[in-house]
Enzyme design. Structure first.
Site, PDB file in Angstrom:
ATOM      1  N   THR A 179      44.496  39.430  42.555  1.00 32.16           N
ATOM      2  CA  THR A 179      44.469  40.755  41.926  1.00 32.16           C
ATOM      3  C   THR A 179      43.023  41.223  41.804  1.00 32.16           C
ATOM      4  O   THR A 179      42.094  40.416  41.790  1.00 32.16           O
ATOM      5  CB  THR A 179      45.092  40.726  40.515  1.00 32.16           C
ATOM      6  OG1 THR A 179      44.258  39.934  39.654  1.00 32.16           O
ATOM      7  CG2 THR A 179      46.496  40.155  40.541  1.00 32.16           C
ATOM      8  N   CYS A 180      42.851  42.542  41.695  1.00 34.67           N
ATOM      9  CA  CYS A 180      41.525  43.092  41.411  1.00 34.67           C
ATOM     10  C   CYS A 180      41.423  43.373  39.913  1.00 34.67           C
ATOM     11  O   CYS A 180      41.002  44.443  39.481  1.00 34.67           O
ATOM     12  CB  CYS A 180      41.257  44.360  42.228  1.00 34.67           C
ATOM     13  SG  CYS A 180      42.509  45.633  42.017  1.00 34.67           S
ATOM     14  N   SER A 181      41.855  42.389  39.121  1.00 33.02           N
ATOM     15  CA  SER A 181      41.815  42.463  37.674  1.00 33.02           C
ATOM     16  C   SER A 181      41.158  41.204  37.125  1.00 33.02           C
ATOM     17  O   SER A 181      41.249  40.125  37.725  1.00 33.02           O
ATOM     18  CB  SER A 181      43.238  42.598  37.099  1.00 33.02           C
ATOM     19  OG  SER A 181      43.228  42.493  35.699  1.00 33.02           O
TER      20      SER A 181
END
Length: 226
Positions: A55-57
């Site tokens: 994820t880009c979290s």
């Protein structure tokens, strides 16, 4: 899909248009998608049966918590990602306690690695069986058997009661309820006249008689002395 908290440096609106409900919604969707991906993977595959989750979290709810959920729900294990940089994933974070192998995952931060914030985890499926599925099937079968036995006992009791009383049980079926038939022929005009006369005729207190001029007058009926 994720909240995009790892790309705040590029899109500052992420800080404004995301709230706690959005994070929870993303986390729930990520868990369902990851389990679906694992179920599509074959543990006996010649290529190894690997699943990569990324994820880009940088939020724990979208990363370590999701991986922990998958470890508890499916027969998978964490393996090294093969990345020689990045920080290890959290094993302990505030009130959360994760699997010890969570350190095999990798975290990337903009201020440390000069790139967007990311999380990467690599899973290997070692069995196609779903944990707890056999137990659920066994419990469901036992419940079905118990219901079937209860229905059989109920039928036996009903049959015994019928034999003792000698009467047939009353069937509660509105569709088969008997309809009363009228033996009288309503199409006959004579029947209509007689029936109407019986219903409408009542002895009155006044008696009609004709005068000499042909006009009818009403005369009060004398009361009987008796």
């Amino acid at each position: 899909p994720c909240s995009g908290t790892g790309v705040i440096a590029k899109d500052t609106e992420v800080k404004m248009n995301k709230d706690e409900k959005d994070i929870q919604r993303c986390s729930h969707l990520q868990r369902e998608l990851l389990l679906a991906a694992i179920d599509c993977c074959d543990a006996k595959s010649s290529t190894g049966g690997y699943i990569v989750y990324s994820t880009c979290s940088i939020l724990v709810d979208e990363n370590e918590s999701v991986i922990e959920y998958a470890l508890n729900k499916r027969n998978v294990k964490l393996v090294p990602t093969g990345l020689d940089f990045g920080k290890e994933g959290y094993v302990n974070f505030e009130r959360h306690r994760f699997h010890p192998n969570m350190k095999l995952t990798r975290r990337f931060y903009p201020h440390t690695h000069n790139l967007d914030g990311f999380f990467v985890a690599k899973l290997k499926k070692f069995s196609n069986k779903i944990p707890g599925a056999e137990e659920k099937t066994r419990v469901a079968t036992e419940m079905a058997d118990s219901v079937s036995v209860a229905e059989d006992i109920k039928k036996e009791v009903a049959v015994k009661g019928e034999n003792q009383s000698g009467e047939e049980p009353v069937k509660d079926n509105k569709d088969t309820a008997p309809v009363k038939k009228d033996n009288k022929k309503k199409g006959s005009s004579k029947w209509n006249k007689k029936d109407t006369a019986k219903k409408t005729f009542k002895p009155g207190k006044f008696k009609k008689f004709k005068n000499n001029d042909g006009k009818s007058k009403q005369k009060k009926k004398p009361k009987s002395k008796n």
